[in-house]
Design an enzyme around this catalytic site. Structure first.
Site: not given
Length: 372
Positions: A133, A127
């Site tokens: 993102s 992540q």
């Protein structure tokens, strides 16, 4: 090891793939960092900022790259940049690998090892490395800011002695990272926010941010194993178009974010739908470079159809270059950190690691992974 960072050459690209903070961290590994002169100016980083952090400023991209082991970039090299690189070097960047597979062959012929950060697997330990993102988050924010600037009315409800101004209505199509940030930003500005997505499971996320979800009932599943949206059926598209068309009649701002990796962007708003929108409304099409969610949208341009401003911009993160560069640089650092061997003071690429095997698109003169 030597790491080179050069100025991005794509038009309107203001980001740089490193920040002074990351230079300092790399220096602690005894890495030498070479940065092309003025490469960070448009992102708010002067040459002195990088020199203070320990980098060496070079007079040209060629000087920075000629003896480098690794090159950090925002975007994959353009054809005119190929002459800067030589066999054995490693390039880490956004290669848009699924959309431009044929270009990867050129990198393989040059003998480069290329890691496409756009292919970072959607697993928990990755992540902090996910450039899609981090950059989409900023793009969703900037989409709303740009739309509000182009709108001819106030966004929040205003109660004055002369009367009340109703809040603007915002419709966000696509509730991924960019869409959710757009919803949150528009809500913070006081708008009434509505959202639509082919994945009904994102309804709770939309509502948690204060948005209202346009629910299209279906038993079909339009989400990939990786969590991305996939192409819908003709029956669903018809139902969704009807719901969107009805909402557009009262919409002041529409933000479209829908993309399918490696495929043309789905058409969500037709010219017929545009006729029903209030005059002076604004649409930001974030998928314009992939064909556009809006009929008539052009990437990098503002088009007016029936009094509706359609702003096509698939690189909105570049318009907040300081923040975007800092996040991109951290993504790269987090990607290479597990590869660092403190004994040899080098990066060791373990191709049994999913992070390495999933993102490497070419090495040793051959296409690998998703590029095959």
């Amino acid at each position: 090891m030597k790491i080179a960072v050069i100025k991005e050459t794509l038009p309107e690209e203001k980001r740089i793939a490193i920040s002074p903070d990351i230079v300092s961290r790399l220096k602690k590994w005894d890495f030498e960092v070479l940065i092309e002169q003025d490469a960070g100016l448009q992102a708010g980083f002067g040459n002195a900022d990088f020199e203070t952090a320990g980098a060496t400023i070079t007079s040209s991209a060629q000087e920075a790259c000629q003896n480098a082991d690794i090159i950090f970039k925002i975007w994959a090299p353009l054809p005119e940049e190929d002459k800067l690189f030589h066999k054995g070097q490693t390039i880490i960047a956004n290669f848009q690998a699924l959309a431009y597979k044929e270009r990867l062959t050129d990198y393989a012929k040059l003998g480069l090892r290329c890691f496409a950060l756009d292919l970072i697997p959607r697993i928990s330990r990755a992540q902090s490395m996910d450039i899609l993102s981090s950059q989409s988050n900023l793009a969703g924010y900037k989409a709303v800011i740009d739309a509000v600037a182009a709108l001819d009315k106030a966004v929040p409800m205003m109660m004055t002695a002369g009367g009340t101004i109703a809040p603007a209505k915002v419709l966000v199509l696509g509730a991924g990272v960019a869409g959710l940030q757009a919803i949150a930003t528009a809500k913070r500005l006081g708008a009434q926010v509505y959202a639509s997505d082919v994945r009904p499971q994102v309804k709770e996320q939309v509502e948690s941010l204060g948005g209202r979800f346009l629910n299209v009932k279906t038993a079909e599943n339009f989400e990939t194993d990786g969590g991305y949206a996939k192409e819908t059926s003709a029956e669903y598209q018809k139902k969704q178009n009807e719901a969107v068309a009805e909402q557009l009649k009262a919409t002041d701002i529409a933000i479209t974010t829908a993309l399918i990796p490696g495929r043309p962007a789905p058409r969500l708003i037709s010219k017929e739908m545009l006729k029903t929108m209030p005059y002076g409304s604004v649409i930001i099409d974030m998928a314009a470079a992939a064909g556009g969610n809006v009929e008539g949208a052009e990437n990098g341009k503002t088009v007016e159809i029936n009094g509706i401003k359609i702003i096509g911009n698939s690189n909105l993160a570049a318009s907040v270059p300081n923040s975007a560069s800092m996040l991109f640089a951290k993504n790269i650092f987090n990607f290479i950190a597990p590869m660092y061997n403190p004994e040899s003071r080098e990066l060791v690429f373990n191709f049994h690691d999913e992070l390495i095997s999933a993102t490497c698109v070419c090495q040793d003169g051959k296409l690998t992974g998703a590029a095959k």
